[in-house]
Design an enzyme around this catalytic site. Structure first.
Site, PDB file in Angstrom:
ATOM      1  N   GLY A  18      -7.798 -32.150  22.367  1.00  0.00           N
ATOM      2  CA  GLY A  18      -9.245 -32.080  22.914  1.00  0.00           C
ATOM      3  C   GLY A  18      -9.282 -32.816  24.354  1.00  0.00           C
ATOM      4  CE  LYS A  70       2.149 -31.256  29.515  1.00  0.00           C
ATOM      5  NZ  LYS A  70       2.428 -31.509  28.101  1.00  0.00           N
ATOM      6  CD1 TRP A 117      -5.981 -33.357  29.961  1.00  0.00           C
ATOM      7  CD2 TRP A 117      -6.176 -31.506  31.259  1.00  0.00           C
ATOM      8  NE1 TRP A 117      -5.050 -33.557  30.859  1.00  0.00           N
ATOM      9  CE2 TRP A 117      -4.650 -32.278  31.208  1.00  0.00           C
ATOM     10  CE3 TRP A 117      -5.572 -30.176  31.618  1.00  0.00           C
ATOM     11  CZ2 TRP A 117      -3.354 -32.322  32.693  1.00  0.00           C
ATOM     12  CZ3 TRP A 117      -4.736 -29.807  32.642  1.00  0.00           C
ATOM     13  CH2 TRP A 117      -3.953 -31.007  32.785  1.00  0.00           C
ATOM     14  CG  ASP A 151       1.535 -18.653  19.933  1.00  0.00           C
ATOM     15  OD1 ASP A 151       1.324 -18.379  21.399  1.00  0.00           O
ATOM     16  OD2 ASP A 151       2.299 -18.141  19.667  1.00  0.00           O
ATOM     17  CG  ASP A 202      -2.854 -26.034  21.170  1.00  0.00           C
ATOM     18  OD1 ASP A 202      -2.116 -25.987  19.863  1.00  0.00           O
ATOM     19  OD2 ASP A 202      -2.851 -26.938  22.003  1.00  0.00           O
TER      20      ASP A 202
END
Length: 228
Positions: A75, A174, A77, A110, A94
Site C-alpha cells: 500500500g 516495473k 504507493w 488476480d 492485488d
C-alpha cells in the site's frame, strides 16, 4: 543484536533458528535509511520513496483525479498518491490482502483474471489519469523465465492502460534489468508521446528492477468507452 562498524551501523548476530541469509536481510533492513524514513513518516514500505522520486522527476501526480494501482500491496504507493493528490479517486488490486487505506478502494483478486479490468473500471468510475504497476511475477530463480513472466504482466498492464487512460495520461510499470523489450517499447511509443526508463535512487543498487515511464497517452478509440 549488536551495534558495530563505522557510523553506528547495526550488525545482527546469527541466532538460533536464524539462517545466515535471514540475518543478512535483517541487518540490511536495520541499516537501510529508506526503511527508517518510511517508519518515521508512516509509509508501509520503503517502496513509497520509489514513487516519490519518480514523481519528482516526471511530475506523475500533478493534477491527477483518478489513479489505478496494480499490485497495490502493501500500500505504500497508494499512500503516496493520497498524500500528494488527496482529492484523487484511487483503486488498487492485488492477490495479497491489503489493510484498508482511507480513500482507496482495494480489490483482492488476480489482475490477470478476465473479470479484473471491468471491476477496476467500475470502481474508478471514469478514465484514469495515471496507471501505476509495481507488479512482479513470483520468481522461480531462472532469470530468463522470471523476466518473461514479469514482462507478461507489464504487457497486460499496457493493454489495460490503452483501454482505461484518458488522453494525456501516463502508465508506469516495473520491469527488470534491461528494461522493456523492443516490441513493448515500440507499442508504448505508438500509444504515448514519451517513453523512458528510470531507476529511482530508492531502488536498491543490487536490485534488477527498473521502471518504464510512458507519458502523454495519445488516446485510442477503445479508450473513449471504458468498460461499464
Amino acid at each position: 543484536m549488536s551495534r558495530g562498524g563505522s557510523g553506528g551501523r547495526q550488525r545482527v548476530k546469527t541466532g538460533r533458528g536464524r539462517t545466515a541469509s535471514s540475518t543478512r536481510w535483517l541487518e540490511r533492513q536495520l541499516n537501510d535509511p529508506y526503511v527508517r524514513r518510511a517508519k518515521a513518516e508512516g509509509y508501509r514500505s520503503r517502496a513509497a520513496y520509489k514513487l516519490i522520486e519518480l514523481d519528482e522527476r516526471f511530475g506523475l501526480l500533478r493534477g491527477v483525479t483518478r489513479v489505478i494501482d496494480l499490485g497495490i500491496a502493501p500500500g505504500g504507493w497508494a499512500q503516496v498518491v493520497r498524500r500528494q493528490a488527496p482529492k484523487a479517486a484511487v483503486v488498487g488490486i492485488d492477490l495479497l490482502p491489503v489493510d484498508p487505506i482511507d480513500g482507496v478502494v482495494i480489490l483482492q483478486m488476480d489482475f490477470m483474471d478476465e473479470a479484473a479490468p471491468e471491476r477496476l473500471a467500475t470502481e474508478l468510475g471514469g478514465l484514469a489519469d495515471l496507471i501505476l504497476s509495481d507488479m512482479a511475477a513470483n520468481t522461480v530463480g531462472h532469470p530468463q523465465t522470471d523476466h518473461l513472466r514479469t514482462m507478461a504482466l507489464v504487457e497486460a498492464g499496457c493493454a489495460f492502460a490503452a483501454e482505461m487512460l484518458r488522453p494525456g495520461g501516463a502508465y508506469v510499470a516495473k520491469v527488470l534489468a534491461g528494461g522493456a523489450d523492443n516490441d513493448l517499447v515500440a507499442e508504448l511509443k505508438r500509444l504515448f508521446a514519451t517513453v523512458k526508463h528510470a531507476k529511482p535512487p530508492a531502488s536498491r543498487k543490487d536490485s534488477s528492477e527498473w521502471y518504464v515511464i510512458a507519458q502523454g497517452f495519445k488516446g485510442a478509440p477503445a479508450a473513449t468507452n471504458p468498460p461499464a
